[in-house]
Design an enzyme around this catalytic site. Structure first.
Site, PDB file in Angstrom:
ATOM      1  CD  GLU A   1     122.417  42.322 -34.977  1.00  0.00           C
ATOM      2  OE1 GLU A   1     122.120  43.191 -35.817  1.00  0.00           O
ATOM      3  OE2 GLU A   1     123.182  42.546 -34.014  1.00  0.00           O
TER       4      GLU A   1
ATOM      5  CG  ASN B   1     122.587  45.944 -38.324  1.00  0.00           C
ATOM      6  OD1 ASN B   1     121.576  46.369 -37.767  1.00  0.00           O
ATOM      7  ND2 ASN B   1     123.328  44.976 -37.801  1.00  0.00           N
TER       8      ASN B   1
ATOM      9  CG  ASP C   1     116.443  44.129 -27.072  1.00  0.00           C
ATOM     10  OD1 ASP C   1     116.231  44.989 -26.191  1.00  0.00           O
ATOM     11  OD2 ASP C   1     116.677  44.423 -28.250  1.00  0.00           O
TER      12      ASP C   1
ATOM     13  CG  HIS D   1     119.631  45.804 -35.035  1.00  0.00           C
ATOM     14  ND1 HIS D   1     120.940  45.706 -34.641  1.00  0.00           N
ATOM     15  CD2 HIS D   1     119.111  46.784 -34.256  1.00  0.00           C
ATOM     16  CE1 HIS D   1     121.184  46.579 -33.684  1.00  0.00           C
ATOM     17  NE2 HIS D   1     120.078  47.248 -33.430  1.00  0.00           N
TER      18      HIS D   1
HETATM   19  C1  F6R Z   1     117.017  48.236 -28.006  1.00  0.00           C
HETATM   20  C2  F6R Z   1     116.909  47.605 -29.318  1.00  0.00           C
HETATM   21  C3  F6R Z   1     117.706  48.044 -30.498  1.00  0.00           C
HETATM   22  C4  F6R Z   1     117.876  49.565 -30.617  1.00  0.00           C
HETATM   23  C5  F6R Z   1     118.766  49.907 -31.791  1.00  0.00           C
HETATM   24  C6  F6R Z   1     119.038  51.394 -31.887  1.00  0.00           C
HETATM   25  O1  F6R Z   1     116.162  47.609 -27.089  1.00  0.00           O
HETATM   26  O2  F6R Z   1     116.171  46.701 -29.415  1.00  0.00           O
HETATM   27  O3  F6R Z   1     117.102  47.559 -31.667  1.00  0.00           O
HETATM   28  O4  F6R Z   1     116.623  50.155 -30.768  1.00  0.00           O
HETATM   29  O5  F6R Z   1     119.989  49.247 -31.679  1.00  0.00           O
HETATM   30  O6  F6R Z   1     119.796  51.794 -30.782  1.00  0.00           O
HETATM   31  P1  F6R Z   1     120.004  53.333 -30.429  1.00  0.00           P
HETATM   32  O7  F6R Z   1     118.655  53.857 -30.099  1.00  0.00           O
HETATM   33  O8  F6R Z   1     120.942  53.352 -29.274  1.00  0.00           O
HETATM   34  O9  F6R Z   1     120.565  53.970 -31.668  1.00  0.00           O
END
Ligand code: F6R
Length: 238
Positions: free
Chosen positions: A138, A131, A63, A133
């Site tokens: 989301e 959550n 992303d 994701h």
């Molecule tokens: C990042 C991504 C997100 C993260 C998720 C967890 O490229 O796609 O799905 O993997 O938000 O974030 P952290 O690792 O910072 O807890």
């Protein structure tokens, strides 16, 4: 889903690195994530990668924020350059992320989706949001989604505000691989560390695939490995 239990963040990162290195010769395109979770994994991989010829390797990231140019310090392009790409000898042209400032964002999503299918992802690394994701898919996401533009939830913006000067600077939208895009990779490795991820891990493992927990759609894939530390798996183990 196979579950590998790790003691803590460091152990999770080391186990993930050995898992990937065992398969390294078969990985031509690797899917990468940003965020705090895979940082330790990248640190573990760097000394090995520095000794490899990466000329023919490609990376595709999950992303990118909409509205942040690749030069912006908070863009995922810059984050990845700092965490990994600048440390190893991979041609930057082989490291792919969506362009969050493309003049036509819908076209950009199509281009990125086509590129991913052209390259074919051998192994996709994922983190997970509190959550549930994955990428920026989301809750409520369509299980058939491809690369698309998403409005970030306030919860996700809050969680990511730690990287920005102020909360208002966190972009409201992002481009993300969709659930279908992620499920098209040959193999998936999801990492999670910390108690704040425990509910999401529980839901992913125990719920039928459904949009309230996007990670639960990973049950539709035959080759998923989850590497979780003790705190993130506390609800699984009781
Ligand atoms: C990042 C991504 C997100 C993260 C998720 C967890 O490229 O796609 O799905 O993997 O938000 O974030 P952290 O690792 O910072 O807890």
């Amino acid at each position: 889903m196979r579950i590998i239990h790790a003691t803590d963040y460091d152990d999770m990162s080391k186990r993930a690195a050995s898992y990937i290195l065992e398969r390294f010769k078969d990985i031509h395109t690797i899917g990468l994530a940003t965020g705090g979770t895979p940082k330790g994994l990248y640190e573990q991989l760097i000394p090995f990668l520095q000794k490899q010829d990466l000329t023919n390797m490609h990376t595709v990231n999950l992303d990118e924020y909409v509205g942040l140019a690749p030069e912006h310090p908070n863009s995922y392009r810059q984050v990845m350059n700092k965490l990994l790409f600048n440390e190893v000898d991979i041609p930057l042209a082989n490291t792919h992320l969506p362009n969050g400032v493309a003049s036509d964002l819908e076209e950009e999503c199509k281009r990125y989706e086509a590129l991913i299918h052209f390259l074919g992802v051998d192994l996709q690394i994922l983190g997970i949001g509190e959550n549930g994701h994955i990428g920026f898919n989301e809750p409520g996401v369509d299980k058939n989604s491809k690369t698309h533009i998403v409005k970030l939830t306030e919860e996700t913006r809050e969680a990511n505000s730690r990287y920005f000067k102020q909360r208002e600077d966190v972009p409201t939208h992002a481009i993300t691989m969709g659930i279908q895009t992620i499920l098209a990779s040959k193999e998936i490795v999801l990492l999670a560390s910390g108690e704040h991820k425990a509910q999401a891990i529980y839901d992913m493992v125990h719920l039928e695939p459904n949009p309230t927990c996007p990670a639960s759609f990973l049950k539709h894939h035959k080759n998923v490995t989850i590497i979780v530390d003790t705190k993130a798996s506390v609800k699984l183990t009781g």
